[in-house]
Motif scaffolding. Structure first.
Motif, mmCIF file in Angstrom:
data_model
loop_
_atom_site.group_PDB
_atom_site.id
_atom_site.type_symbol
_atom_site.label_atom_id
_atom_site.label_comp_id
_atom_site.label_asym_id
_atom_site.label_seq_id
_atom_site.Cartn_x
_atom_site.Cartn_y
_atom_site.Cartn_z
ATOM 1 N N PRO A 283 0.794 -1.228 0.000
ATOM 2 C CA PRO A 283 0.000 0.000 0.000
ATOM 3 C C PRO A 283 0.832 1.286 0.000
ATOM 4 N N SER A 284 2.040 1.253 0.558
ATOM 5 C CA SER A 284 2.809 2.501 0.635
ATOM 6 C C SER A 284 3.490 2.856 -0.690
ATOM 7 N N TYR A 285 3.421 1.955 -1.670
ATOM 8 C CA TYR A 285 4.120 2.187 -2.931
ATOM 9 C C TYR A 285 3.514 3.374 -3.692
ATOM 10 N N PRO A 286 4.362 4.282 -4.208
ATOM 11 C CA PRO A 286 3.821 5.508 -4.824
ATOM 12 C C PRO A 286 3.068 5.307 -6.144
ATOM 13 N N PHE A 287 3.270 4.197 -6.834
ATOM 14 C CA PHE A 287 2.555 3.986 -8.100
ATOM 15 C C PHE A 287 1.570 2.828 -7.920
ATOM 16 N N PRO A 288 0.400 3.118 -7.393
ATOM 17 C CA PRO A 288 -0.505 2.022 -6.991
ATOM 18 C C PRO A 288 -1.041 1.198 -8.155
ATOM 19 N N LEU A 289 -0.901 1.712 -9.386
ATOM 20 C CA LEU A 289 -1.405 0.948 -10.533
ATOM 21 C C LEU A 289 -0.433 -0.139 -10.973
ATOM 22 N N ASP A 290 0.838 0.008 -10.618
ATOM 23 C CA ASP A 290 1.834 -0.960 -11.061
ATOM 24 C C ASP A 290 1.554 -2.331 -10.468
ATOM 25 N N PRO A 291 1.413 -3.341 -11.297
ATOM 26 C CA PRO A 291 1.239 -4.681 -10.749
ATOM 27 C C PRO A 291 2.559 -5.185 -10.162
ATOM 28 N N ALA A 292 2.462 -5.950 -9.128
ATOM 29 C CA ALA A 292 3.658 -6.490 -8.478
ATOM 30 C C ALA A 292 3.697 -8.000 -8.678
ATOM 31 N N ILE A 293 4.895 -8.510 -8.962
ATOM 32 C CA ILE A 293 5.034 -9.961 -9.135
ATOM 33 C C ILE A 293 5.136 -10.603 -7.755
ATOM 34 N N LYS A 294 4.212 -11.515 -7.469
ATOM 35 C CA LYS A 294 4.194 -12.151 -6.153
ATOM 36 C C LYS A 294 4.913 -13.498 -6.169
ATOM 37 N N VAL A 295 4.578 -14.303 -7.187
ATOM 38 C CA VAL A 295 5.121 -15.661 -7.249
ATOM 39 C C VAL A 295 5.478 -15.991 -8.700
ATOM 40 N N GLU A 296 6.560 -16.717 -8.894
ATOM 41 C CA GLU A 296 6.881 -17.277 -10.214
ATOM 42 C C GLU A 296 7.390 -18.695 -9.994
ATOM 43 N N ALA A 297 7.162 -19.525 -10.965
ATOM 44 C CA ALA A 297 7.659 -20.895 -10.853
ATOM 45 C C ALA A 297 8.045 -21.390 -12.239
ATOM 46 N N MET A 298 9.081 -22.202 -12.280
ATOM 47 C CA MET A 298 9.463 -22.849 -13.534
ATOM 48 C C MET A 298 9.776 -24.302 -13.234
ATOM 49 N N TRP A 299 9.291 -25.155 -14.107
ATOM 50 C CA TRP A 299 9.433 -26.584 -13.842
ATOM 51 C C TRP A 299 9.722 -27.330 -15.131
ATOM 52 N N THR A 300 10.176 -28.568 -15.004
ATOM 53 C CA THR A 300 10.372 -29.401 -16.192
ATOM 54 C C THR A 300 9.100 -30.218 -16.408
ATOM 55 N N GLY A 301 8.802 -30.511 -17.658
ATOM 56 C CA GLY A 301 7.617 -31.312 -17.960
ATOM 57 C C GLY A 301 6.354 -30.479 -17.942
#
Ligand SMILES: Nc1ncnc2c1ncn2[C@@H]1O[C@H](COP(=O)(O)OP(=O)(O)OP(=O)(O)O)[C@@H](O)[C@H]1O
Ligand SMILES: [Mg+2]
Length: 377
Positions: A109-127
């Motif tokens: 909430p304190s971030y000055p550009f509230p429209l910017d989406p934030a990356i929460k989780v990423e995952a990479m896997w085989t198969g």
């Protein structure tokens, strides 16, 4: 895809050549754009592109979190309820060899550009399916961990990754994160064509330098060079055939001089014509030929409404080109042109994904929903 525009929760299986169709407003462009966003994640442009689209508030699914039965049957109107689940936009894909998923939400909430989406989780896997044992790279908030190939143990590679940066661009070290690095290289090379202009001021009509160009640019500005490259080091016979099939008796020539250009010899004309003089349909077709015969095919090529100004008589030639190209790379064609879809089905084996709108939500009722697991937040 989940939470992007009308794609509330959509999963589709794709073939080596898939045509995505559907009525106006069914979600074709949304699907196209979400694939493009995935590729942009590998180029470090995802957050900026989403912000340019109006931020999460405008790209997020605008319907209710869940659509109750009484709403579907018309007993109750669609009503907003307080969100129970966190705001989330999730995208992912997988193939035989690897998969990737990303989950975005609102910034702190304190971030000055509230429209910017934030990356929460990423995952990479085989198969194909994300599981505990095949996961090899994971990001949760600022922490990125990679699994060591040697003994399968996990190692923190970054503890302070910004919510606006992806692990794919920031942790893909060729030595330590070789799998991540390879996946990034493949994803960033996915090719998207949706802006092949043919109007009088189109970039493809301007003269260009003839130089080694194995990949036609997104706007087609380097058409002459790309055709010259196919002619020199690519499948020149297929090029000739594609032109002759579409315009019988015509042939291409690369004009002399270092700023020489593409010329088309046509039956009945005393001199060949250059791109500035091509008809819209001729130019469009040659742009598609240059894209599809690329001597350096990508892993995935996505074409948005390629048929543009093409006459129905050219659809068979285009369908053949698409089918031939799909033997070298995976192709997705977004189109609601019946002539093209018909030609594709009659020329070969094509997977069709027909999109519908159901209570504002894009669904693909005729195709099997692939098995899919999202990484947990
Ligand atoms: N945030 C949102 N939430 C829900 N639906 C949205 C949102 N933004 C746009 N839409 C709707 O998503 C639908 C699909 O749009 P899209 O542009 O993908 O359609 P399309 O199949 O490409 O249509 P066309 O053939 O007209 O180009 C549209 O009806 C649009 O109004
Ligand atoms: Mg559209």
């Amino acid at each position: 895809m989940s939470g992007y525009r009308s794609l509330r929760d959509l999963g589709v299986s794709l073939g080596s050549l898939t045509v995505v169709t559907g009525a106006n407003g069914s979600g074709k462009t949304s699907l196209y754009r979400s694939l493009r966003l995935l590729s942009e994640a590998a180029q470090g442009r995802l957050v900026a592109t989403l912000a340019a689209e109006g931020g999460l508030s405008s790209t997020l699914w605008a319907g209710p979190e869940a659509i109750g039965r009484s709403v579907r049957t018309g007993l109750h109107p669609v009503q907003g309820t307080a969100r129970k689940a966190p705001v989330t936009l999730r995208m992912g894909f997988s193939g035989d060899d690897y998969g990737y998923a990303i989950d975005l939400g609102l910034p702190v909430p304190s971030y000055p550009f509230p429209l910017d989406p934030a990356i929460k989780v990423e995952a990479m896997w085989t198969g194909e399916l994300l599981g505990r044992t095949n996961l090899f790279a994971e990001r949760r908030g600022p922490l990125v961990q990679l699994r060591r190939a040697r003994d399968g143990t996990w190692r923190d590679v970054m503890t302070n990754l910004s919510p606006f940066d992806s692990m794919v661009t920031h942790c893909a070290d060729p030595e330590d994160g070789a799998e991540l690095f390879n996946a990034r290289e493949r994803m960033r090379n996915w090719r998207f064509y949706d802006a092949l202009r043919t109007d009088p001021d189109a970039p493809a009509r301007r003269p260009g330098v003839i130089t080694y160009t194995p990949v036609l640019s997104g706007d087609g500005a380097d058409l002459s060079a790309a055709i010259a490259t196919i002619h020199a080091i690519g499948d020149a016979a297929a090029l000739e055939e594609a032109v002759d099939q579409a315009f019988p008796g015509s042939r291409l020539e690369i004009g002399p001089g270092d700023r020489g250009g593409l010329l088309l010899h046509q039956h009945g004309l005393l001199r060949p014509l250059g791109p500035a003089e091509f008809s819209d349909g001729t130019l469009r077709y040659l742009l598609l030929v240059a894209a599809l015969l690329s001597p350096r095919p990508p892993e995935l090529m996505v074409l948005n409404e390629p048929e543009g100004s093409l006459h129905p008589s050219l659809m068979r030639s285009l369908a053949r080109l698409l089918l031939a190209a799909s033997r070298r790379c995976q192709i997705i064609v977004v189109s609601h042109n019946e002539a093209l879809i018909g030609a594709l089905h009659s020329e070969g084996d094509v997977a069709a994904v027909r999109l519908h709108k159901d209570f504002g939500e894009t669904v693909a009722p005729d195709v099997e929903t692939p098995r899919w697991v999202w990484p947990k937040r």
